[in-house]
Each structure stands twice: as structure tokens, then as C-alpha cells.
Scaffold this motif. Sequence first.
Motif, PDB file in Angstrom:
ATOM      1  N   SER A  83      28.420  22.495 -32.131  1.00 24.98           N
ATOM      2  CA  SER A  83      27.833  22.179 -30.823  1.00 24.98           C
ATOM      3  C   SER A  83      27.417  20.710 -30.764  1.00 24.98           C
ATOM      4  O   SER A  83      27.548  20.058 -29.719  1.00 24.98           O
ATOM      5  CB  SER A  83      26.624  23.082 -30.546  1.00 24.98           C
ATOM      6  OG  SER A  83      25.491  22.692 -31.293  1.00 24.98           O
ATOM      7  N   VAL A  99      30.435  18.554 -30.182  1.00 18.85           N
ATOM      8  CA  VAL A  99      30.818  18.530 -28.765  1.00 18.85           C
ATOM      9  C   VAL A  99      29.947  17.561 -27.979  1.00 18.85           C
ATOM     10  O   VAL A  99      30.451  16.746 -27.192  1.00 18.85           O
ATOM     11  CB  VAL A  99      30.722  19.949 -28.157  1.00 18.85           C
ATOM     12  CG1 VAL A  99      30.909  19.896 -26.645  1.00 18.85           C
ATOM     13  CG2 VAL A  99      31.773  20.867 -28.783  1.00 18.85           C
ATOM     14  N   VAL A 100      28.629  17.601 -28.189  1.00 15.17           N
ATOM     15  CA  VAL A 100      27.726  16.809 -27.353  1.00 15.17           C
ATOM     16  C   VAL A 100      27.639  15.354 -27.793  1.00 15.17           C
ATOM     17  O   VAL A 100      27.264  14.486 -27.002  1.00 15.17           O
ATOM     18  CB  VAL A 100      26.318  17.455 -27.333  1.00 15.17           C
ATOM     19  CG1 VAL A 100      25.546  17.155 -28.604  1.00 15.17           C
ATOM     20  CG2 VAL A 100      25.541  17.012 -26.107  1.00 15.17           C
ATOM     21  N   GLY A 110      29.579  17.733 -18.019  1.00 17.55           N
ATOM     22  CA  GLY A 110      29.587  18.239 -19.390  1.00 17.55           C
ATOM     23  C   GLY A 110      28.215  18.688 -19.841  1.00 17.55           C
ATOM     24  O   GLY A 110      28.081  19.698 -20.545  1.00 17.55           O
ATOM     25  N   THR A 111      27.174  17.979 -19.415  1.00 18.69           N
ATOM     26  CA  THR A 111      25.804  18.340 -19.801  1.00 18.69           C
ATOM     27  C   THR A 111      25.392  19.679 -19.198  1.00 18.69           C
ATOM     28  O   THR A 111      24.771  20.509 -19.869  1.00 18.69           O
ATOM     29  CB  THR A 111      24.833  17.235 -19.360  1.00 18.69           C
ATOM     30  OG1 THR A 111      25.146  16.029 -20.072  1.00 18.69           O
ATOM     31  CG2 THR A 111      23.395  17.628 -19.645  1.00 18.69           C
ATOM     32  N   TYR A 161      27.158  22.330 -21.084  1.00 19.09           N
ATOM     33  CA  TYR A 161      26.599  22.421 -22.434  1.00 19.09           C
ATOM     34  C   TYR A 161      25.291  23.220 -22.428  1.00 19.09           C
ATOM     35  O   TYR A 161      25.043  24.039 -23.317  1.00 19.09           O
ATOM     36  CB  TYR A 161      26.367  21.019 -22.990  1.00 19.09           C
ATOM     37  CG  TYR A 161      25.901  20.981 -24.416  1.00 19.09           C
ATOM     38  CD1 TYR A 161      26.807  21.052 -25.473  1.00 19.09           C
ATOM     39  CD2 TYR A 161      24.541  20.887 -24.715  1.00 19.09           C
ATOM     40  CE1 TYR A 161      26.366  21.021 -26.788  1.00 19.09           C
ATOM     41  CE2 TYR A 161      24.099  20.857 -26.027  1.00 19.09           C
ATOM     42  CZ  TYR A 161      25.026  20.928 -27.055  1.00 19.09           C
ATOM     43  OH  TYR A 161      24.584  20.903 -28.355  1.00 19.09           O
ATOM     44  N   TRP A 192      32.159  28.073 -30.217  1.00 19.19           N
ATOM     45  CA  TRP A 192      32.005  26.642 -30.438  1.00 19.19           C
ATOM     46  C   TRP A 192      33.234  26.046 -31.117  1.00 19.19           C
ATOM     47  O   TRP A 192      33.582  24.875 -30.872  1.00 19.19           O
ATOM     48  CB  TRP A 192      30.751  26.355 -31.261  1.00 19.19           C
ATOM     49  CG  TRP A 192      29.487  26.411 -30.466  1.00 19.19           C
ATOM     50  CD1 TRP A 192      28.454  27.302 -30.604  1.00 19.19           C
ATOM     51  CD2 TRP A 192      29.115  25.550 -29.393  1.00 19.19           C
ATOM     52  NE1 TRP A 192      27.467  27.051 -29.683  1.00 19.19           N
ATOM     53  CE2 TRP A 192      27.840  25.976 -28.928  1.00 19.19           C
ATOM     54  CE3 TRP A 192      29.728  24.459 -28.766  1.00 19.19           C
ATOM     55  CZ2 TRP A 192      27.191  25.333 -27.880  1.00 19.19           C
ATOM     56  CZ3 TRP A 192      29.073  23.832 -27.720  1.00 19.19           C
ATOM     57  CH2 TRP A 192      27.827  24.261 -27.285  1.00 19.19           C
ATOM     58  N   TYR A 198      34.238  15.679 -23.740  1.00 18.97           N
ATOM     59  CA  TYR A 198      32.898  16.287 -23.742  1.00 18.97           C
ATOM     60  C   TYR A 198      32.792  17.369 -22.671  1.00 18.97           C
ATOM     61  O   TYR A 198      32.335  18.497 -22.938  1.00 18.97           O
ATOM     62  CB  TYR A 198      31.868  15.178 -23.520  1.00 18.97           C
ATOM     63  CG  TYR A 198      30.457  15.637 -23.243  1.00 18.97           C
ATOM     64  CD1 TYR A 198      29.877  16.687 -23.958  1.00 18.97           C
ATOM     65  CD2 TYR A 198      29.680  14.981 -22.284  1.00 18.97           C
ATOM     66  CE1 TYR A 198      28.566  17.077 -23.700  1.00 18.97           C
ATOM     67  CE2 TYR A 198      28.367  15.364 -22.032  1.00 18.97           C
ATOM     68  CZ  TYR A 198      27.819  16.419 -22.733  1.00 18.97           C
ATOM     69  OH  TYR A 198      26.520  16.799 -22.483  1.00 18.97           O
ATOM     70  N   SER A 247      32.773  21.554 -23.486  1.00 21.52           N
ATOM     71  CA  SER A 247      31.601  22.334 -23.071  1.00 21.52           C
ATOM     72  C   SER A 247      31.998  23.501 -22.170  1.00 21.52           C
ATOM     73  O   SER A 247      31.515  24.629 -22.332  1.00 21.52           O
ATOM     74  CB  SER A 247      30.599  21.432 -22.348  1.00 21.52           C
ATOM     75  OG  SER A 247      30.135  20.401 -23.201  1.00 21.52           O
ATOM     76  N   THR A 276      33.651  26.304 -24.116  1.00 27.25           N
ATOM     77  CA  THR A 276      32.668  27.081 -24.877  1.00 27.25           C
ATOM     78  C   THR A 276      31.953  28.081 -23.985  1.00 27.25           C
ATOM     79  O   THR A 276      31.731  29.237 -24.375  1.00 27.25           O
ATOM     80  CB  THR A 276      31.652  26.132 -25.531  1.00 27.25           C
ATOM     81  OG1 THR A 276      32.333  25.179 -26.343  1.00 27.25           O
ATOM     82  CG2 THR A 276      30.681  26.918 -26.395  1.00 27.25           C
TER      83      THR A 276
END
Length: 445
Positions: free
Chosen positions: A232, A235-236, A345-346, A349, A372, A397, A401, A404
Amino acid sequence: MKNPLTKVAAALPPGTLAVAGGTVVLGAASYIHLGVAGHSLSVDDMANVSLLWTIVMSVGIGVFFPIEQELTRIVAARAALGHGAGPVLRRATLLTGAILGAVLLAIGVGSGPIADLMFHGDRSLVFALGGAFAGMAVCYLTRGVLAGLGRFGAYGTQLGIDGGLRIGLAFGCGLAGVHSALAFSLILAAAPIAATVVTLPALLRVVKPGPRIPWSELCSGLGLLICSTLLSQVVVNAAVVSTKLLAPSDSALIAALLNALVLARVPLFVFGSLQASLLNGLSAAIAVGDRAAFSGMLRRIGAAVGLLGVLGGIPAVALGPWLIQVLFGAKPVLGCLDFFWMSAGTVAYMFAMVLGQALMVFKRHNLQLLCWAVGTGVLAGVTFLPGEVATRVILAYAAGSVATVLGMLAALRHSFPGSPAKQAAPAQSASEQTMPTLSAGVVGE
């Protein structure tokens, strides 16, 4: 009649507001720390600090944050049945020490290559990296116990002290005219260690004796959870590291990307105030068999995350390119569209983090890891497509996300079907998984 803010507060998991204040301070500290560093250091030194910060916030969180999560889950379930947390804290301390020792040993053995590849040969930053990992180890250990026991006041206090020290030390370096990448990097070690020492007495006062906890209960899901959390964090945080590998000489882009990601991830810092109380609430609900409370909490937190993403994303997209130049001294290398994809993406996420905690409560650590892994694979595929480096790493990104989230929705439906008839079986299964463990005497914070 309740006003909207009162309604939102009532919908949040218990303890959220107690943690929120400390989270705001700690989140602000990240901006101030990097902002002062950006105005005090050369472009190359700032790129080194940016990369070290990214490694700490990815690898460090990936290795040590799962300790907090597992302790919160275990302790909350035990606390719901009146068991003390003393034995859990003792064994968790030994386990955390062993993990930290292994990490520091690996850093020591590979200090030369790490310095050459990441920090232009500066081995002092490798030392600072090890110190930052030590700070993370002690703070996540104690926060896990505090969150599990529902001591969110002390939890928030530790966050606030940590953030306050980072702000004070960063301003101190800036006002003193310090131009050392090492000095700004050591802040990541000094602040969390000091905050843990200050709040340790509050922790020890609430830890009570209890039945012995078997090592299997403490360790059985930790390895899978560490792998999930590491992925994770890939990814971030991959955008900065990927840019370092794909365009190593572009220090301006590396620093600007970190600044932009920090800005676009403002909602993620706020979301941190929800995580501890959310996991505590979900774990306690499952421990006593209250599936209605579990489902209701999950729906409310999903709505809060969506609103949080919108409120944070709009100003980031509109003002982001200008703000990173003003706040962090970044070069004008990113545009509004870049911030849009980072904000999207945030949001995805954060939804993945919520769904991942739900899977963890059901002890579906393997499915969480699989999701993930899929997201990381999608991220890698997009990163290596042809095109501009900045565009590729930012789109990666967002795509990773989203992939996932889709995987976790399917996994959660498999673990917790929607129909009442099908919910009965998983409910009994979860209870059966919990009760033998409780009879074994596992104690959490």
C-alpha cells in the motif's frame, strides 16, 4: 435540530474527534518541515531529504504501522470482554524490538549501496534513516495499545507532541540558518521518540494484568499485514521513487512531485484521525457479534471519506501548482491536471484503506494482500508505459489505487455477503474465530 457539523461528528466512530486535533498538528508538521527545508536547502539536498522522507513514510509505515493495527484489533476485541493488556504489551515490545533490529541490521549492511543509490553517497542520511525507523517503531507500538483500549486522548496527545516537535525543530533549523540535509532528516527520528517518552506514563497507567497471550495470536497475521501495508505504501509513494529511478538527474521534478503529493494527500492526513477509532469500533462490534453496528459504521465512514476527498481535492486541483511554489519553493513543473489525478488517486486510496480494515477484522489478511498486490501490479504496468515520466507516475498512483478498491469490494463481498441469510454464517464464523482466541488468553491494549 442538529446542524450539519453535529451530524457529521455523530456519524464518525467514537474517539475520532479526540485524535483529530493531534492528527491536524502532525499533518501540518509535514508541510512545515518540508517547507522550511525547501527554503533552506539546495535543490540536490532537498531532493535527498524528499527521498528520505518518502522512504520513511513508505517502508517505515509499511513495516511498523501493521504493529499498531494488529495491536488495536487484538486489544479492542479483548477489552470488549474485560481482559487486561499487560501481557500483550510485553510480548509486542519484544516482537517490535526484533523487527526493528532486523531492519537496522539490513540498513547497516547495505549502507554503502543505499547511500550511493539514494543519497548521492551521503552515509549520514542512512544513519538518519535508521533513527527515523526507530522512532516509528516505538510510537506505533504504544499507539496500538492506546487505540485498542480506547484511550484516544493520550493517542491524540502523542500525535500532537510529535507534530509540535517537528514544527519547532524545523523552524529552529531555519531560523538558525542551518543548511544541512542531515539536520532536517534527524527531525524524523527525534520528534516521535520524544513524544513516546512523554506519553509513556499515561500508557503504563492504563495497562492492566491479564491472561497470557500466545505468540501465534500476535504473529499469525502480522507477516501478511506487513506485506499488505508495504505494498500500500508502494502505491501511495511510488511516484517520487519511480521518478528518481527513471529520471535520476531531474532533482526539480523529484522535489516538486513530493511537494505535490503531500498537498494532494491532505485528505489522507485527516483520514488518519479516523483509522484508529474505526478499527477499534469494527473489531469491538465483531467481537460481540453486532453485525448491524459493523455495517452501519462502514457505510458512514465511506460517506465521510467521499466528502473528505471532494473537500480536499477541489482546492488542490485549482491552486496546487501555485501553492507548491509558494509553500515549498518548488519549480513550476506540474499542472492542474497532474493534481487532479493525484487527488483522484488519494480518494481511491482512502477507500482502499477503509475496506482493508474491514477485511482485517474478518482475519482475511490474505485477501487484503492479494488486492494490494493487484494494485501494485497495475501501478507498475502504467509506470512503464511510454510517455512523460511525471504523467506516467501520477496516473500509475490513481490506477493502482482504483484497482485495489475494486479488488477489495469483491473480497469483502466474499467475506461478508449482503443478504441477511448469508450474513448469519460469517457472523458465527467470526465469533467462533474470536472466542477460542479469547479463551487462550490473548490480551490487547
